[in-house]
Design an enzyme around this catalytic site. Sequence first.
Site, PDB file in Angstrom:
ATOM      1  N   ASP A 119       4.138  -3.047  -4.702  1.00 20.81           N
ATOM      2  CA  ASP A 119       3.659  -1.620  -4.609  1.00 20.81           C
ATOM      3  C   ASP A 119       4.982  -1.109  -5.487  1.00 20.81           C
ATOM      4  O   ASP A 119       6.056  -1.079  -5.494  1.00 20.81           O
ATOM      5  CB  ASP A 119       4.234  -1.181  -3.208  1.00 20.81           C
ATOM      6  CG  ASP A 119       3.969   0.479  -3.206  1.00 20.81           C
ATOM      7  OD1 ASP A 119       3.034   0.893  -3.287  1.00 20.81           O
ATOM      8  OD2 ASP A 119       5.134   1.127  -3.025  1.00 20.81           O
ATOM      9  N   GLU A 135      -1.347  -2.667  -7.268  1.00 25.10           N
ATOM     10  CA  GLU A 135      -2.400  -1.672  -6.878  1.00 25.10           C
ATOM     11  C   GLU A 135      -2.912  -1.213  -8.367  1.00 25.10           C
ATOM     12  O   GLU A 135      -2.442  -1.523  -9.464  1.00 25.10           O
ATOM     13  CB  GLU A 135      -1.544  -0.264  -6.925  1.00 25.10           C
ATOM     14  CG  GLU A 135      -0.988  -0.465  -5.481  1.00 25.10           C
ATOM     15  CD  GLU A 135      -0.077   0.876  -5.437  1.00 25.10           C
ATOM     16  OE1 GLU A 135      -0.272   1.708  -4.447  1.00 25.10           O
ATOM     17  OE2 GLU A 135       1.274   0.764  -6.126  1.00 25.10           O
ATOM     18  N   CYS A 177      -0.920   1.514   8.551  1.00 26.54           N
ATOM     19  CA  CYS A 177      -0.278   0.678   9.083  1.00 26.54           C
ATOM     20  C   CYS A 177      -0.535  -0.562   8.746  1.00 26.54           C
ATOM     21  O   CYS A 177      -1.727  -1.011   9.050  1.00 26.54           O
ATOM     22  CB  CYS A 177      -0.413   1.130  10.507  1.00 26.54           C
ATOM     23  SG  CYS A 177       0.931   0.005  11.625  1.00 26.54           S
ATOM     24  N   CYS A 210       4.168   4.728  12.591  1.00 24.43           N
ATOM     25  CA  CYS A 210       2.992   4.818  12.807  1.00 24.43           C
ATOM     26  C   CYS A 210       2.559   5.643  13.934  1.00 24.43           C
ATOM     27  O   CYS A 210       3.384   5.343  14.983  1.00 24.43           O
ATOM     28  CB  CYS A 210       2.206   3.287  12.966  1.00 24.43           C
ATOM     29  SG  CYS A 210       0.390   3.396  13.416  1.00 24.43           S
ATOM     30  N   CYS A 256       0.830   3.117  16.830  1.00 24.69           N
ATOM     31  CA  CYS A 256       1.474   2.034  17.387  1.00 24.69           C
ATOM     32  C   CYS A 256       2.904   2.070  17.613  1.00 24.69           C
ATOM     33  O   CYS A 256       3.619   1.209  17.985  1.00 24.69           O
ATOM     34  CB  CYS A 256       0.995   0.407  16.947  1.00 24.69           C
ATOM     35  SG  CYS A 256       1.584   0.499  15.146  1.00 24.69           S
ATOM     36  N   ASP A 316       7.592   1.674   1.402  1.00 24.70           N
ATOM     37  CA  ASP A 316       6.854   0.908   0.458  1.00 24.70           C
ATOM     38  C   ASP A 316       6.585  -0.716   0.699  1.00 24.70           C
ATOM     39  O   ASP A 316       5.728  -0.819   0.087  1.00 24.70           O
ATOM     40  CB  ASP A 316       8.122   1.029  -0.834  1.00 24.70           C
ATOM     41  CG  ASP A 316       8.281   2.428  -1.327  1.00 24.70           C
ATOM     42  OD1 ASP A 316       7.361   3.054  -1.400  1.00 24.70           O
ATOM     43  OD2 ASP A 316       9.353   2.465  -1.832  1.00 24.70           O
TER      44      ASP A 316
END
Length: 264
Positions: A48, A132, A196, A215, A218, A225
């Site tokens: 990322d 990406e 998530c 999240c 959860c 990142d």
Amino acid sequence: MRFRVSRPVPGFRSYRVARDRAGRWHVAFAVAPEPIEAAGTGEVVGVDRGVAVSAALSTGELLSCPGLRASEAARLVRLQRRLARARRGSNRRARLRSQIARVKAREADRRKDWAEKTSTDLARRFDLIRVEDLNIRGMTRSARGTIVEPGRKVRQKSGLNRAILAGGWGLLVQRLEQKAPGRVEKVRAAYTSQRCSVRGHAAAESRESQARFRCVACASQGNADVNAARNIAAGRAVTARGGTALAVPVNREPQHRAPPLVDV
């Protein structure tokens, strides 16, 4: 022309002698390098790319592309201010432009060195590298606009453009594709930072800050990142509905069933 051989030169097809803006001469030999062999462990890594952290790996590693030191950045600002006051066509202006070019060349050299070492390390350690699919040219396009339709927040966008280019986003992927041909996959970047990596729930509220992910479903938390890098490693391109583009359990809204047809 005499030159210093910095490394053994294999059989080359051609060469080029060039002089950069900093006044340095370079001799470049055109050699097709051999691809780096995979480790054979079957490991997959997601990368990322960001501004604060140049590259976050799904393994939890945070890599930063080195730039100018604080003293060098301050000197660059001083030189640019002197250049703005220098008279056009003067020797002083030419000297200042040469000094600025040398400082920027030092930054570019560090960026290239980082991209080379990082791409070699990833190509050796992992069998498959997922990144990406970013349109960097479009992302770094100026927001200045036109006289009829001027842009908004031009200064902020210019700073973001410089940060993206300074992070070596495009150079890193380019060298990965050259060193590990066929082992680099591009994943859609949509919603990878909001999903998530544990439960697959996608929500903008989960991204508490630039570096914090928690999240809302959860309560799993960690570096934002790294969470995005794990989604990329899994190949999960999240859609706008909250599901994924691959055949994995999806998180989507319930669909109403169409009523059955009745013969009259």
